[in-house]
Design a protein around this motif. Structure first.
Motif, PDB file in Angstrom:
ATOM      1  N   ALA A  95      38.522  45.921  46.286  1.00  0.00           N
ATOM      2  CA  ALA A  95      38.136  47.105  45.512  1.00  0.00           C
ATOM      3  C   ALA A  95      38.717  48.379  46.110  1.00  0.00           C
ATOM      4  N   GLU A  96      39.217  48.269  47.345  1.00  0.00           N
ATOM      5  CA  GLU A  96      39.787  49.422  48.042  1.00  0.00           C
ATOM      6  C   GLU A  96      41.202  49.687  47.544  1.00  0.00           C
ATOM      7  N   ASP A  97      41.535  50.947  47.368  1.00  0.00           N
ATOM      8  CA  ASP A  97      42.825  51.327  46.790  1.00  0.00           C
ATOM      9  C   ASP A  97      43.873  51.675  47.840  1.00  0.00           C
ATOM     10  N   PHE A 147      45.971  40.453  51.800  1.00  0.00           N
ATOM     11  CA  PHE A 147      47.106  41.313  52.135  1.00  0.00           C
ATOM     12  C   PHE A 147      48.131  41.293  51.002  1.00  0.00           C
ATOM     13  N   GLY A 148      48.437  40.096  50.491  1.00  0.00           N
ATOM     14  CA  GLY A 148      49.426  39.970  49.430  1.00  0.00           C
ATOM     15  C   GLY A 148      49.003  40.655  48.144  1.00  0.00           C
ATOM     16  N   ILE A 149      47.741  40.478  47.767  1.00  0.00           N
ATOM     17  CA  ILE A 149      47.233  41.123  46.548  1.00  0.00           C
ATOM     18  C   ILE A 149      47.306  42.635  46.674  1.00  0.00           C
ATOM     19  N   LYS A 154      49.998  47.742  45.344  1.00  0.00           N
ATOM     20  CA  LYS A 154      50.605  48.973  45.838  1.00  0.00           C
ATOM     21  C   LYS A 154      51.964  49.204  45.193  1.00  0.00           C
ATOM     22  N   LEU A 155      52.661  48.115  44.876  1.00  0.00           N
ATOM     23  CA  LEU A 155      53.956  48.211  44.208  1.00  0.00           C
ATOM     24  C   LEU A 155      53.816  48.512  42.721  1.00  0.00           C
ATOM     25  N   GLY A 156      52.577  48.548  42.235  1.00  0.00           N
ATOM     26  CA  GLY A 156      52.340  48.842  40.832  1.00  0.00           C
ATOM     27  C   GLY A 156      52.463  47.638  39.921  1.00  0.00           C
TER      28      GLY A 156
END
Length: 214
Positions: A95-97, A147-149, A154-156
């Motif tokens: 849930a953290e952005d 980590f992967g998710i 982050k890459l959108g």
């Protein structure tokens, strides 16, 4: 295993109510699904608390307190405690952005997920210098999945969370084969997973095929 609420790491500052219902549901399903590869299942009470979080009735701090009290009061077995606590922490992290592509982020995720869950002899939030084993065909972990998710988001990129919850064993084992240094190294299975995840392909993700690589 007893679980001390006082030893819980600080929870992340998450604007929980800003996430839509379906996104929260997907995050919790992913968190619970990642436990299946270890043969673990959350308690019924943890599932109830998860739905209260999804519906915006309770935050992560409140759930930490309630599930920890439940574990102590009901003398819950160690495997269920692990499934409950790690699932809760995965849902919280997903849930953290915020995300930084760094080894320290990977270690931080591991520390957040497994503090006071693993025995003291197993290092938490550190690169291992000794081997550990589990009674499973091949190993990796929830840490890499989280980590992967976070990195892909982050890459959108759009993430189909159901692939992680429904095919977690395939993903984890494919990672091991990808990084295996030797004759068994095989990149095709990880490629198949990400083709489904990012390109919408319908590759058959069969864990039995992976086990034949042993």
């Amino acid at each position: 295993m007893e679980y001390s609420e006082g030893k819980l790491p600080p929870s992340y500052d998450v604007a929980e109510n800003e996430l839509p219902y379906q996104i929260k549901l997907a995050l919790w399903q992913t968190a619970f699904g990642l436990q299946k590869v270890d043969g673990l299942s959350p308690s019924e009470y943890m599932v109830e608390l998860a739905y209260e979080n999804i519906e915006g009735k309770k935050g992560y701090d409140a759930i930490y307190r309630e599930i920890s009290d439940y574990h102590l009061k009901e003398h819950v077995d160690a495997n269920t405690v692990e499934a409950d606590i790690v699932s809760l922490r995965i849902a919280e992290l997903l849930a953290e952005d915020h995300f930084l592509l760094s080894p320290s982020t990977l270690l931080g995720i591991h520390r957040h997920l497994f503090t006071d869950v693993f025995p003291e002899e197993i290092p938490v939030g550190k690169f291992r210098t000794v081997n550990i084993t589990k009674n499973e065909p091949v190993l990796n972990g929830e840490t890499v999945a989280v980590f992967g998710i976070q990195y892909l988001r982050k890459l959108g990129l759009h993430i189909d969370y159901s692939l992680f919850s429904e095919h977690v064993a395939f993903f984890r084992n494919a990672l091991v084969l990808y990084y295996y240094q030797g004759e068994k190294q095989d990149k095709q299975y990880l490629k198949m997973f990400f083709e489904n995840l990012l390109l919408g392909k319908q590759n058959v993700l069969s864990d039995e095929a992976l086990r034949m690589k042993e």
